[in-house]
Write an enzyme that holds these catalytic residues in place. Structure first.
Site, PDB file in Angstrom:
ATOM      1  N   GLY A 142       0.678  -0.853   0.233  1.00  0.00           N
ATOM      2  CA  GLY A 142       0.291   0.149   0.146  1.00  0.00           C
ATOM      3  C   GLY A 142       1.045   1.282  -0.054  1.00  0.00           C
ATOM      4  N   CYS A 143      -0.054   2.169   0.234  1.00  0.00           N
ATOM      5  CA  CYS A 143       1.081   3.230   0.689  1.00  0.00           C
ATOM      6  C   CYS A 143       2.658   2.922   1.760  1.00  0.00           C
ATOM      7  CB  CYS A 143       0.275   4.697   1.677  1.00  0.00           C
ATOM      8  SG  CYS A 143       1.539   6.031   1.871  1.00  0.00           S
TER       9      CYS A 143
END
Length: 224
Positions: free
Chosen positions: A72-73
């Site tokens: 993800g991020c």
């Protein structure tokens, strides 16, 4: 001092008759340091590596190995790995896509095929590849069962994956992924070209005052 619903501690800085102001920044936010250092030696690290079925000569010329994950991020994932003993270097960037030298804006558009990723240089005498895979999967938690999503971040640019650099890495990662069952959406693919993200993304949360000390288990806050 208050505790927010996400277990983040904050300090009340101002109170009026109708409201109050809090400071939820990490304690070291805004701090700067100076130090005198002496360079004792320089060791060669692995070069930019793509997957090789029969191994890679660049990997054999150094005692360090390289691993690549998408969680993800990339800000929080990078700090998580920075805290692991045996990890000697990290950088964030974009991988598994089709466009050369993509920018953050282009990747965020979801049109380049890249995902946000973390590339790690580690000493296998201190930390095993299996351990790094477990760190990645533990960070994903139940997000491992979501397709193209981690938390509130959605889109192919936030898909999670393990990108192996050797046959041994592939086999180790597959064995661990199998334990999560057929509904696990974490992709397992050979590592393709990794493009470094812009400088301001590198070690972003460390710059914001969060600890990268080895073994630190303080809650990681992904907003800085």
């Amino acid at each position: 001092e208050l505790m927010l619903s996400n277990d983040v501690k904050c300090v009340v800085t101002e109170i009026s008759d109708t409201d109050f102001t809090i400071d939820a920044n990490p304690p070291l936010a805004g701090a700067s340091y100076s130090a005198n250092v002496t360079l004792i030696s320089v060791e060669e690290g692995p070069k930019q590596l793509l997957y090789g079925e029969d191994g890679n000569e660049d990997m054999k010329q150094t005692r360090f190995d390289v691993a690549t994950f998408a969680l993800g991020c990339f800000w929080g994932g990078e700090l998580e790995f920075m805290r692991v003993p045996g990890v000697v270097g990290t950088k964030v960037g974009y991988t598994q896509g089709d466009k050369d030298e993509p920018t953050y804006k282009e990747v965020c558009s979801g049109t380049t095929g890249h995902t946000e990723a973390i590339q790690i240089v580690y000493d296998p005498e201190i930390v095993s590849y299996d351990k790094l895979v477990h760190v990645a999967m533990d960070r994903l938690d139940d997000n491992k069962y979501l397709l193209n999503q981690v938390g509130n971040d959605r889109g192919t640019q936030y898909r999670h994956g393990i990108y192996y650099h050797s046959k041994e890495q592939r086999e180790a990662a597959q064995k661990i992924l199998d334990t999560f069952g057929e509904h696990c959406k974490t992709e397992l693919e050979p590592a393709r070209t990794f493009y470094s993200a812009e400088d301001y993304h590198q070690q972003y949360l460390l710059k914001g005052g969060q600890s990268a000390k080895k073994g630190d288990d303080t809650l990681i806050r992904c907003y800085g």
